[in-house]
Design an enzyme around this catalytic site. Sequence first.
Site, short mmCIF file in Angstrom:
data_model
loop_
_atom_site.label_atom_id
_atom_site.label_comp_id
_atom_site.label_asym_id
_atom_site.label_seq_id
_atom_site.Cartn_x
_atom_site.Cartn_y
_atom_site.Cartn_z
N TYR A 119 3.10 4.61 0.73
CA TYR A 119 3.86 5.07 1.89
C TYR A 119 2.97 5.96 2.76
O TYR A 119 2.31 6.87 2.26
CB TYR A 119 5.08 5.88 1.45
CG TYR A 119 6.11 5.09 0.69
CD1 TYR A 119 6.78 4.03 1.28
CD2 TYR A 119 6.44 5.43 -0.63
CE1 TYR A 119 7.76 3.31 0.59
CE2 TYR A 119 7.41 4.72 -1.33
CZ TYR A 119 8.07 3.66 -0.72
OH TYR A 119 9.02 2.95 -1.40
N HIS A 131 11.08 -9.93 0.10
CA HIS A 131 10.75 -8.52 -0.04
C HIS A 131 11.99 -7.67 0.22
O HIS A 131 12.85 -8.05 1.01
CB HIS A 131 9.64 -8.16 0.96
CG HIS A 131 8.98 -6.86 0.70
ND1 HIS A 131 9.50 -5.66 1.15
CD2 HIS A 131 7.83 -6.54 0.04
CE1 HIS A 131 8.71 -4.68 0.79
NE2 HIS A 131 7.69 -5.18 0.11
N ASP A 141 0.86 -1.18 0.00
CA ASP A 141 0.00 0.00 0.00
C ASP A 141 0.90 1.23 0.00
O ASP A 141 2.12 1.12 0.16
CB ASP A 141 -0.99 0.00 1.18
CG ASP A 141 -0.32 0.10 2.54
OD1 ASP A 141 0.88 -0.24 2.66
OD2 ASP A 141 -0.99 0.51 3.51
N PHE A 182 6.32 1.57 -4.53
CA PHE A 182 7.74 1.76 -4.20
C PHE A 182 8.28 3.14 -4.58
O PHE A 182 9.30 3.57 -4.07
CB PHE A 182 8.61 0.67 -4.82
CG PHE A 182 8.31 -0.71 -4.32
CD1 PHE A 182 8.69 -1.09 -3.03
CD2 PHE A 182 7.62 -1.63 -5.11
CE1 PHE A 182 8.39 -2.37 -2.55
CE2 PHE A 182 7.33 -2.90 -4.63
CZ PHE A 182 7.71 -3.27 -3.35
#
Length: 217
Positions: A64, A182, A62, A75
Amino acid sequence: MTPDLSDLGGWSKLPFFAERYPAIAEAVAEDPRDILPPADQRLAALSLTPSEATRVVILGQDPYPTPGHAHGLAFSVAPDVRPLPRSLNNIFKELHGDLGVERKTGDLRGWARQGVLLLNTVLSVPAGDANGHKNLGWQQLAHEVLSLTSQRPTAYILWGKQAQGLEKYIQPGDHLILRTAHPSPLSARRGFFGSRPFSTVNRWLAEQGQPTIDWNA
């Protein structure tokens, strides 16, 4: 409330936008907290990377939750953001180790314009409350995007268990599917570093007879 979908091209035909999006948009509008990113950036990933141009899909969680960071692409951050979020910093460390690329900013819109869809599975977040909108129903959009894009050969970069859990929505085909840890500081050393996703994608695209991605753009 009927949200404006005029900039979404082929994506606007996904059932999500008729069946789920109006209620989600209304729920977001009624949330009294500061919601990120701003409304006009919430669908930026789909606006910048049309369905027919999508060649690579990178899934995030989701936006930032820090005001001024998120601008609608997984990202990615606004070009003036310093320091970079830690996951993005690790992505850039791997990019440098893989291809020697040293990026100047965390703004990834240059990737998006080359056909790299940077899609979060949830497209809104209350400031300071990571995953605070995870129960609104946004995830259905990612499911449908994966199903649509996989109707032709596509490269999928699935970082972490949450993204990998959506692999079942990718239809069978001649795809490249990369699965690693991740890039979060909590997991990057468990298989993300050294995975060389950027050169692997470019090699696959070249084999498909497609232009490679300029990861420095």
